[in-house]
Design a protein around this motif. Sequence first.
Motif, PDB file in Angstrom:
ATOM      1  N   ARG A 114       0.098  -0.882   0.190  1.00 24.82           N
ATOM      2  CA  ARG A 114      -0.089   0.256  -0.307  1.00 24.82           C
ATOM      3  C   ARG A 114       0.867   1.536   0.020  1.00 24.82           C
ATOM      4  O   ARG A 114       0.632   2.152  -0.854  1.00 24.82           O
ATOM      5  CB  ARG A 114      -0.424   0.043   1.291  1.00 24.82           C
ATOM      6  CG  ARG A 114      -1.527   1.549   1.109  1.00 24.82           C
ATOM      7  CD  ARG A 114      -2.809   0.996   2.642  1.00 24.82           C
ATOM      8  NE  ARG A 114      -3.304   0.115   1.961  1.00 24.82           N
ATOM      9  CZ  ARG A 114      -5.170   0.181   1.791  1.00 24.82           C
ATOM     10  NH1 ARG A 114      -5.281   1.180   0.905  1.00 24.82           N
ATOM     11  NH2 ARG A 114      -5.823  -0.400   1.566  1.00 24.82           N
ATOM     12  N   ALA A 230      -3.023   5.473   4.188  1.00 20.39           N
ATOM     13  CA  ALA A 230      -2.588   4.510   4.589  1.00 20.39           C
ATOM     14  C   ALA A 230      -1.939   5.208   5.998  1.00 20.39           C
ATOM     15  O   ALA A 230      -1.420   5.532   6.629  1.00 20.39           O
ATOM     16  CB  ALA A 230      -1.113   4.208   4.104  1.00 20.39           C
ATOM     17  N   PHE A 235      -1.668   1.740   9.795  1.00 20.59           N
ATOM     18  CA  PHE A 235      -1.099   1.085   8.970  1.00 20.59           C
ATOM     19  C   PHE A 235       0.187   1.472   9.884  1.00 20.59           C
ATOM     20  O   PHE A 235       1.299   1.868   9.173  1.00 20.59           O
ATOM     21  CB  PHE A 235      -1.070   1.170   7.811  1.00 20.59           C
ATOM     22  CG  PHE A 235      -2.168   0.824   7.264  1.00 20.59           C
ATOM     23  CD1 PHE A 235      -1.992  -0.513   6.415  1.00 20.59           C
ATOM     24  CD2 PHE A 235      -3.011   1.755   6.437  1.00 20.59           C
ATOM     25  CE1 PHE A 235      -3.209  -0.677   5.949  1.00 20.59           C
ATOM     26  CE2 PHE A 235      -4.770   1.280   5.836  1.00 20.59           C
ATOM     27  CZ  PHE A 235      -4.387  -0.243   5.496  1.00 20.59           C
ATOM     28  N   SER A 304      -8.961  -1.445   7.138  1.00 22.50           N
ATOM     29  CA  SER A 304      -8.452  -2.401   6.800  1.00 22.50           C
ATOM     30  C   SER A 304      -8.824  -3.280   6.795  1.00 22.50           C
ATOM     31  O   SER A 304      -8.625  -4.427   5.511  1.00 22.50           O
ATOM     32  CB  SER A 304      -7.308  -1.785   8.071  1.00 22.50           C
ATOM     33  OG  SER A 304      -7.123  -2.332   8.726  1.00 22.50           O
ATOM     34  N   ARG A 307     -11.119  -4.325   3.640  1.00 22.81           N
ATOM     35  CA  ARG A 307     -10.087  -4.382   2.419  1.00 22.81           C
ATOM     36  C   ARG A 307      -9.176  -5.270   2.774  1.00 22.81           C
ATOM     37  O   ARG A 307      -9.547  -6.071   1.101  1.00 22.81           O
ATOM     38  CB  ARG A 307      -9.562  -3.052   2.082  1.00 22.81           C
ATOM     39  CG  ARG A 307      -9.835  -2.025   2.008  1.00 22.81           C
ATOM     40  CD  ARG A 307      -8.739  -1.092   1.787  1.00 22.81           C
ATOM     41  NE  ARG A 307      -8.138  -0.364   2.669  1.00 22.81           N
ATOM     42  CZ  ARG A 307      -8.587   0.915   3.573  1.00 22.81           C
ATOM     43  NH1 ARG A 307      -9.591   1.731   3.042  1.00 22.81           N
ATOM     44  NH2 ARG A 307      -7.651   1.212   5.369  1.00 22.81           N
ATOM     45  N   SER A 308      -8.963  -5.962   3.543  1.00 22.42           N
ATOM     46  CA  SER A 308      -8.130  -7.636   3.517  1.00 22.42           C
ATOM     47  C   SER A 308      -9.428  -8.386   2.664  1.00 22.42           C
ATOM     48  O   SER A 308      -8.361  -9.436   2.630  1.00 22.42           O
ATOM     49  CB  SER A 308      -7.482  -7.858   4.704  1.00 22.42           C
ATOM     50  OG  SER A 308      -6.194  -6.717   5.018  1.00 22.42           O
TER      51      SER A 308
END
Length: 551
Positions: A114, A230, A235, A304, A307-308
């Motif tokens: 990312r 990010a 992150f 996050s 999205r994963s």
Amino acid sequence: MNHSATVGHRRAHGHQRRPSGEPPPLPRELNRAAIAWLITFAGWSVVWFTVFLSDRPAIWITERDLELMAPIVDNRQSWLTPLMQHVNEIGTLWATAIVGWAVIVLGLASKRVRHVLLLIASLSIVAAISTVVARQISRPRPLGLTQIGHWEGFAQPSRPAALLTTALVGAGLTLVPLGGKRRAWIACTAAVIVVFGFAQVYVGVDHPSDVFAGATVGVAITLLLYRMGAPESVFPITYGSGKTAHLDVTGSRCDAICLGMQRQLDINVDEVNPVGLAGSAGSTPLRISHDNGDDFFAKLYARSHLRSDRSYKLWRTLRYGRLEDEQRFASVRRLVQHEDYMLQVMQRAGVKTMDPIGIVEITPDREYLLVTEFLDDAVEISEVEVTTELIDAGLTAITRMWNSGLAHRDVKPANVMVHGDHLYLIDVAFAQIRPSPWRQAVDLANMMLVLALGSSAELVYDRALLQFSEDEIAEAFAASRGVTLPSQLRASVRRDGRELTERFRELAPAKEPVSIQRWSIRRIGLTAWVAIVAMAVAAVFLGNLSAIGLL
């Protein structure tokens, strides 16, 4: 846990909710420094627009620039001139490429895809802005001065300064942990840009305002993209064995969790501590201590994780076809609601799992906390001796799910907990209602492998025959493949070294392997679409390496 105590947590002064219009407790990622740079960039945008409409402001700015440059250019020193020429040449032709490729290689090596994509996007946008503005303004290089350095194109903003600033700022945000090391990197970046900017002014290829405008564009755009794409709270740059799925629960996020628990569940929190991180890859598991001594288990979900989940399901669809229920969740809220609902469905089916307490909204549509009871003194099944009673309990859980039309879909040691004489099946985020027989067979195979890790394949097989037929067990291991085993279970079986899967197949009747490939028009079309997009992105990237300073 005593659930009557949970009811007692409610106060008598009415419902708690976040008042309409009050901002979420978790602050946004754009800090004061980022906002200041964005305001400065907006100021330059006004200047560019004004200069584009009228020559008078351009003449005034140029006069001020030449007044600043004249003492520097008129007093060039023979010993300093070669050094400044080399600095200008390196900064213009080489530095951005060296820093950029180093960040790309190191970022990919540390699995920060990312951040690498954000660096490339930052360089592309900064290059585009610099090119468009320079062509529209068409500001010439400093007039009336002797240029002794490499230069090309128009002067405002300084394209080399903009790209080098972008690469250096992106390097810090991609590779350097937050704190003292990040501050040191920022100081070094500022020093490098000041030296390079002075070299450009010294050799006469850029005005001071050109350098400042270019640096402003580089810092503002890079900070904006990284903070939005990010955020540090989601992150963080860390080095060690931690997983990127695990969020930092200190500082402002800890305060937000405590405030949300108090307002929405009327629970006063003493401590928030991560727990069981090694066995969790799709959320951040937490142990929350209450002021009356009770503890709660909670799972923190964020965008996050969503999205994963989407990336994971897309990859499985491309590689295997739609195995089963590979539809993505529409939002973090839906993901949390699904797990909370499946906890109740599992309990209704007679499967022992943790009692749900409630859902806490940390930040609307971004972060949610699923709160359940905490199993005091419970341990992972891999940490205890697996007795006949535990084997029967694990197989009974599978039987009850089969009878109720359920599948857990993530049976692994970390999700099978032993609490006293009871076996609990936790983490039902992937659980499914009315699965296919194939999916239920996979659950049986995985549970038998988990139980055999702490005992023997022969004992587990003999106990399984009391609840399942030989054909059902044979089908389970005919359907079992590396992809059907959760990563933790697959690693545990590999470390065990007893070839448990093959041993179960030897004990059960022979059965042809069940194919896991599922071909469909959707899979073919999706694969073609992903391939076309990937090739288009690669072509654009490779075709613009020179434009963004990487070639």
